[in-house]
Every structure is written in structure tokens, then in C-alpha cells.
Design an enzyme around this catalytic site. Structure first.
Site, PDB file in Angstrom:
ATOM      1  N   PRO A  83     -35.981  39.358  37.198  1.00  0.00           N
ATOM      2  CA  PRO A  83     -35.127  39.965  36.177  1.00  0.00           C
ATOM      3  C   PRO A  83     -34.539  41.299  36.630  1.00  0.00           C
ATOM      4  O   PRO A  83     -33.545  41.763  36.079  1.00  0.00           O
ATOM      5  CB  PRO A  83     -36.083  40.164  34.986  1.00  0.00           C
ATOM      6  CG  PRO A  83     -37.210  39.234  35.227  1.00  0.00           C
ATOM      7  CD  PRO A  83     -37.356  39.133  36.710  1.00  0.00           C
ATOM      8  N   GLU A 110     -46.389  37.604  35.800  1.00  0.00           N
ATOM      9  CA  GLU A 110     -45.754  38.915  35.668  1.00  0.00           C
ATOM     10  C   GLU A 110     -44.940  39.278  36.909  1.00  0.00           C
ATOM     11  O   GLU A 110     -44.417  40.389  37.008  1.00  0.00           O
ATOM     12  CB  GLU A 110     -46.822  40.001  35.419  1.00  0.00           C
ATOM     13  CG  GLU A 110     -47.586  39.847  34.122  1.00  0.00           C
ATOM     14  CD  GLU A 110     -46.666  39.844  32.907  1.00  0.00           C
ATOM     15  OE1 GLU A 110     -45.816  40.733  32.813  1.00  0.00           O
ATOM     16  OE2 GLU A 110     -46.808  38.939  32.057  1.00  0.00           O
ATOM     17  N   ARG A 148     -22.642  23.542  46.800  1.00  0.00           N
ATOM     18  CA  ARG A 148     -21.326  22.951  46.543  1.00  0.00           C
ATOM     19  C   ARG A 148     -20.211  23.678  47.283  1.00  0.00           C
ATOM     20  O   ARG A 148     -19.091  23.185  47.371  1.00  0.00           O
ATOM     21  CB  ARG A 148     -21.050  22.884  45.049  1.00  0.00           C
ATOM     22  CG  ARG A 148     -21.013  24.204  44.342  1.00  0.00           C
ATOM     23  CD  ARG A 148     -20.931  24.047  42.830  1.00  0.00           C
ATOM     24  NE  ARG A 148     -19.636  23.554  42.387  1.00  0.00           N
ATOM     25  CZ  ARG A 148     -19.412  22.334  41.905  1.00  0.00           C
ATOM     26  NH1 ARG A 148     -20.398  21.467  41.813  1.00  0.00           N
ATOM     27  NH2 ARG A 148     -18.202  21.981  41.516  1.00  0.00           N
ATOM     28  N   ASP A 162     -12.909  25.285  40.201  1.00  0.00           N
ATOM     29  CA  ASP A 162     -14.005  25.618  39.301  1.00  0.00           C
ATOM     30  C   ASP A 162     -13.763  26.952  38.602  1.00  0.00           C
ATOM     31  O   ASP A 162     -13.102  27.841  39.135  1.00  0.00           O
ATOM     32  CB  ASP A 162     -15.333  25.724  40.077  1.00  0.00           C
ATOM     33  CG  ASP A 162     -15.872  24.377  40.490  1.00  0.00           C
ATOM     34  OD1 ASP A 162     -15.449  23.367  39.899  1.00  0.00           O
ATOM     35  OD2 ASP A 162     -16.720  24.334  41.404  1.00  0.00           O
TER      36      ASP A 162
END
Length: 242
Positions: A83, A110, A148, A162
Site C-alpha cells: 500500500p 502486516e 499484454r 486500450d
């Protein structure tokens, strides 16, 4: 390109590696995905990969020893799904696509012992501001987005259209039949006029981005054609509103 994924749950990648575009890319030897079971590098009797954090508080932390050992068996740029990392986007994917080999650590609990991050991790990546059970899903997202872009995995025209590839959202897509239950495909798409089709697609792409993700337009430098079509689109929106 070789991609190593260090994980506590290697079985989660069985379907991911064998199905759809990723499966074909591996079969055609365009990419190699090497799943490394971190527990194989836990040398205690119970194969313990985590322990309680120093300083108290709840949760568990992934131990440094098995991670250091596992990382000695792989190479390339080391990425940790975290994160605290940079937010993953198409620009990051394009940069990582240039690497010959990358290694992704799928964290759990954690997180991993900070000594591993300090000594071995080259880059931390987050796929968004939300909490997941572990790093396996982010690892799959990163691998899919990078794969991709590798030549031969899909056609160049496919990924260049895209969303986000050129800094804008994709234009609306339609397929046969041209009419279904009274709902018709825009006439321009069946006209055969390629210039008009291209202009329609650019304008629709600009329109979607303007209405749904205006923040993307703040960073996008429009060329002469895009500026012209953008102004036309704004005029049409204003007229329709009135």
C-alpha cells in the site's frame, strides 16, 4: 520476459498461468512465469513464514530469512506489492515491460520484514487505495498489464486502443448485429469512411475522458487534430444541454 512471483499460496496462480492470453503467451514462449513458494525456503520443522511483530500490536509479519533465501534464487528488478508503493498505471506497466526479468514479492499479513525492503526491493507498487488479503491479486494485475504489452502477446493495434495507453479513456465499442431490439450502432461505424470513423473515435474518447476522468485531460497534451475535435465535442455537449 521472465517474471518470478514469490508467494505463500502458489496454487492461486494455477488457473492464471494456463488460461486466456497469459496461457497462450507462456505456451508460445513469449513470457515465462516462475512461481516460487516462499515456504520452500523455511527451514524449520513447521515451515513458519511469519512471526509476531516487535513492539507489540496485532497481526503477523513475514519473516526475513525465507524471503532473503528465495530472492537469492531469482533475478531482475524486485517489486513488492505494498500500500505504500507508487500507484500502478499504464505508464508504470510500459516501463516494466522493458525489463528482461522482474521479481514480484506478494506480501501477506502486516507486510514483510522491513530489512527485506531496504536491502532487496527496488520498487514498491500499489494497485489502489484499498485493502486486500494478500499480494497475489496485485501480482496478477501487474503481470497481466505488462504481458499484454510484450510484442506478440496481443496485436499492437489492440493495446494501442486500450484505455490509458494514449492518456485517454477508450471510445465505445460495437460489434454485429448492426441493430438489435431497435438499438442501432452509430451510422459512422458502418459507413466505410475511415477518416470519419477515426475522427468519431477520437472525439468519443475525448468525450468519455472529459465526462468521466477529467483529471487525465489535465496531463494530456492534445495534438492539432485532438484540439479541434475536443472543441467540437464541447460545442456539441453545450448544444445538447440547451
Amino acid at each position: 520476459m521472465k517474471i518470478n512471483i514469490l508467494t505463500l499460496f502458489p496454487e492461486l496462480f494455477q488457473g492464471f498461468k494456463t488460461q486466456s492470453i497469459i496461457g497462450r503467451a507462456i505456451k508460445n514462449q513469449l513470457i515465462e512465469i516462475n512461481i516460487v513458494n516462499i515456504r520452500d525456503f523455511c527451514f524449520d520443522k513447521h515451515k513458519q513464514a511469519d512471526d509476531i511483530p516487535f513492539g507489540g500490536e496485532g497481526g503477523m509479519v513475514m519473516k526475513p530469512e525465507p524471503l532473503f533465501r528465495a530472492l537469492e534464487t531469482v533475478g531482475g528488478k524486485v517489486i513488492y506489492t505494498s500500500p505504500q508503493g507508487v500507484v500502478f498505471n499504464q505508464e508504470v506497466a510500459l516501463k516494466l515491460k522493458e525489463e528482461e526479468e522482474i521479481t514480484i514479492i506478494a506480501g501477506h499479513y502486516e507486510g514483510i520484514d522491513e530489512r527485506v525492503v531496504e536491502e532487496k526491493v527496488d520498487m514498491e507498487i500499489s494497485i489502489g487505495d484499498f485493502v486486500l488479503t494478500g499480494g497475489e491479486l496485485p501480482a496478477m494485475v501487474i503481470v497481466d498489464a505488462i504481458s499484454r504489452l510484450i510484442p506478440g502477446v496481443i496485436t499492437k493495434a489492440s493495446y494501442e486502443n486500450d484505455s490509458f495507453f494514449n492518456g485517454l479513456l477508450d471510445y465505445p465499442q460495437y460489434t454485429r448485429p448492426a441493430e438489435y431490439m431497435g438499438l442501432k450502432v452509430p451510422e459512422v461505424l458502418t459507413s466505410g469512411n475511415h477518416k470519419k470513423i477515426r475522427e468519431w473515435r477520437i472525439k468519443e474518447s475525448l468525450k468519455r475522458t472529459y465526462l468521466r476522468r477529467p483529471d487525465l485531460l489535465e496531463k494530456k497534451i492534445l495534438d492539432k487534430t485532438e484540439k479541434k475535435l475536443f472543441n467540437e465535442m464541447l460545442k456539441e455537449l453545450k448544444e445538447n444541454k440547451n
